[in-house]
Enzyme design. Sequence first.
Site, mmCIF file in Angstrom:
data_model
loop_
_atom_site.group_PDB
_atom_site.id
_atom_site.type_symbol
_atom_site.label_atom_id
_atom_site.label_comp_id
_atom_site.label_asym_id
_atom_site.label_seq_id
_atom_site.Cartn_x
_atom_site.Cartn_y
_atom_site.Cartn_z
ATOM 1 N N ASP A 24 -17.416 14.613 0.972
ATOM 2 C CA ASP A 24 -17.601 13.884 2.214
ATOM 3 C C ASP A 24 -17.950 14.901 3.437
ATOM 4 O O ASP A 24 -18.783 14.912 4.263
ATOM 5 C CB ASP A 24 -16.360 13.222 2.458
ATOM 6 C CG ASP A 24 -15.160 13.993 2.307
ATOM 7 O OD1 ASP A 24 -15.018 15.039 2.065
ATOM 8 O OD2 ASP A 24 -14.111 13.132 2.478
ATOM 9 N N ASP B 234 -14.868 4.639 -12.616
ATOM 10 C CA ASP B 234 -14.819 5.850 -13.325
ATOM 11 C C ASP B 234 -13.579 5.855 -14.255
ATOM 12 O O ASP B 234 -13.093 6.766 -14.581
ATOM 13 C CB ASP B 234 -14.910 6.860 -12.506
ATOM 14 C CG ASP B 234 -16.157 7.641 -12.389
ATOM 15 O OD1 ASP B 234 -17.079 6.874 -12.788
ATOM 16 O OD2 ASP B 234 -16.170 8.573 -11.731
#
Length: 693
Positions: A420, A267
């Site tokens: 997460d 990214d």
Amino acid sequence: MAPRLDFSNWWAKDTRKGTPVVVTMENPNFSVVEIDGPDAAFRPLEKSRGKNAKQVTWVLLLKANRAVGCVAWLATALWALLGAIKKRLIHRQGVTMASEKLGKGKLLFRIIRAFLVTALAILAFEMVAYLQGWHYFKNPSLHIPQTSDLQGFFHVAYVAWLTFRADYIAPPIQALSKFCVVLFLIQSADRMILCLGCLWIKYKKIKPTIEGDPFKPDDVEGSGYEHPMVLVQIPMCNEREVYEQSISAVCQLDWPKDRLLIQVLDDSDDESIQFLIKAEVAKWSQKGINIIYRHRLVRTGYKAGNLKSAMSCDYVKIYEFVAIFDADFQPNPDFLKQTVPHFKDNPELGLVQARWAFVNKDENLLTRLQNINLCFHFEVEQQVNGVFINFFGFNGTAGVWRIKALEESGGWLERTTVEDMDIAVRAHLNGWKFIFLDDVKVLCEVPESYEAYRKQQHRWHSGPMQLFRLCLPAIITAKISACKKANLVLLFFLLRKLILPFYSFTLFCVILPLTMFVPEAELPVWVICYVPVFMSLLNILPAPKSFPFIVPYLLFENTMSVTKFNAMVSGLFQLGSSYEWIVTKKAGRSSESDLLAAAERESKTMNQPQIYRGASESELSELNQIKEQKEAARVPVKKINKIYRKELALAFLLLTASVRSLLSAQGVHFYFLLFQGVTFLLVGLDLIGEQMS
């Protein structure tokens, strides 16, 4: 004369010294002798325990030398601290002021600053009263003087302050302090239970095991399940320092090449870094590794959006498991063989999480203190929760997911900065189980600068509160047992994510300095000394080599409560910075084995001249460009320290409270406030992450 305590005669009665020896001769000219022990004539003389004057002098000189060395070290440290204050705070050399993007952070700073100004005014007021001999505050049961005893306007004002303080200020402070102490004791009990669970696991030697040979086929013909299809993802963003070592480590995983695919999910918005990562991927692809490079033009959703985009590819459907590694993680070649076999014959297992190990844990004081926290997190919290309830928060990396578990739980969502933990909670609500492997370790880094650590902790403590708001309705309506719901709400979110930063900041950074100016609400010594030291001992048990750092650890944890409290509030009330994702800055540290391998490769490269045959001019120019960019990346950037205003304001507040504690002769409170204030000062001046000598 006092009797001499000599127990040798007692021992001699029960213990026969020496070996009995019988001597016989053919011509008995000698008698038979039995030797039971040393003869009195041959016994060694008792040495006098006294020392002569010369020995005493040398001992005293040695002790004096040590004392002088200790004093000199303290003086040097104090002089260095004063020099840093002069350089960074007064002259502002090589420092910048840490910006507060969040309005809540600015509001908290204004409150602390107003609190500091008020404390200074009250201290000046108390000092004048002390010099006048009005020592009413030294008496626990305050005696307010009668009207006839008053001496002037200042004395009247002082007595009015005492009355107002005892009637209106002390009661709410006492109520708040009792509430925080109760929370403190509950959280301490939770830590003790976790430690007892960890001791039980070690005593019983409980750990997840693999039965038999996991890669042996069930029959001779069918060997398709011998090595499942595994997808490995490496999400990264502008990771110039660590991209090469992470890609290299993942490409060396011991797994059949036709059953492994590596996705490098870049990214980065820096084109030079993109070029370097592409070149690294191309290098390993030419070596026969099944690796691809993916880059998103629009970086939406941060890491969650990156992983979600990668999982939407059509070729992912043929894979059964996905392993995720952040850009600074370096798994061992046998990582997949130690983790993937746990899924066999265990259809309810959704996640296998490995432990982190740190290549730079001894770099400076900050990394050592982080190592203490993270060792407790892995060895105690995650291991105990994994063994007893099969649930813990996914760490975002160094774990293997069953892709079916991800899909049934809704996949990666971009609604928080703790994707997460989000996927772990949703998978737990859907009935999936987790396993934590404490003996499988993956090398990585911890932040080496306070700025990077502060931003990381802000994200780690604002995200869970944001997630709690979003997940609470789903937890209540989930089809799981009431015990699991209570564990999620009361322990996982409230106690360990909300209550901990709240009481730590309120008790040690607000109430404690307040009680110095309002002695009617004094905190007991066991709250500020004994219990925190005991809990710090429990936290440090998984990292016994860090025992000398127990006091800095205790003080630093109280200091970090400011950042954690601010992050918790911003996440709970969904303020602006709770959605902010800042990539943790890496230093690119490598383990000793990696350094030796790199040195060996470099020596081979230097001994063998590189001749690029058959390469076109464009390819040669690309190689030269890669070399130039790598050389530019190695140029050291001058470090610019930052000044953190909230920490500095709290430092001066605690130091002011320590001066006030001297007036009431509170020794333990004085030392605690003094050392805590100095710790805040070190953190506020960005000295906590300096290199250790």
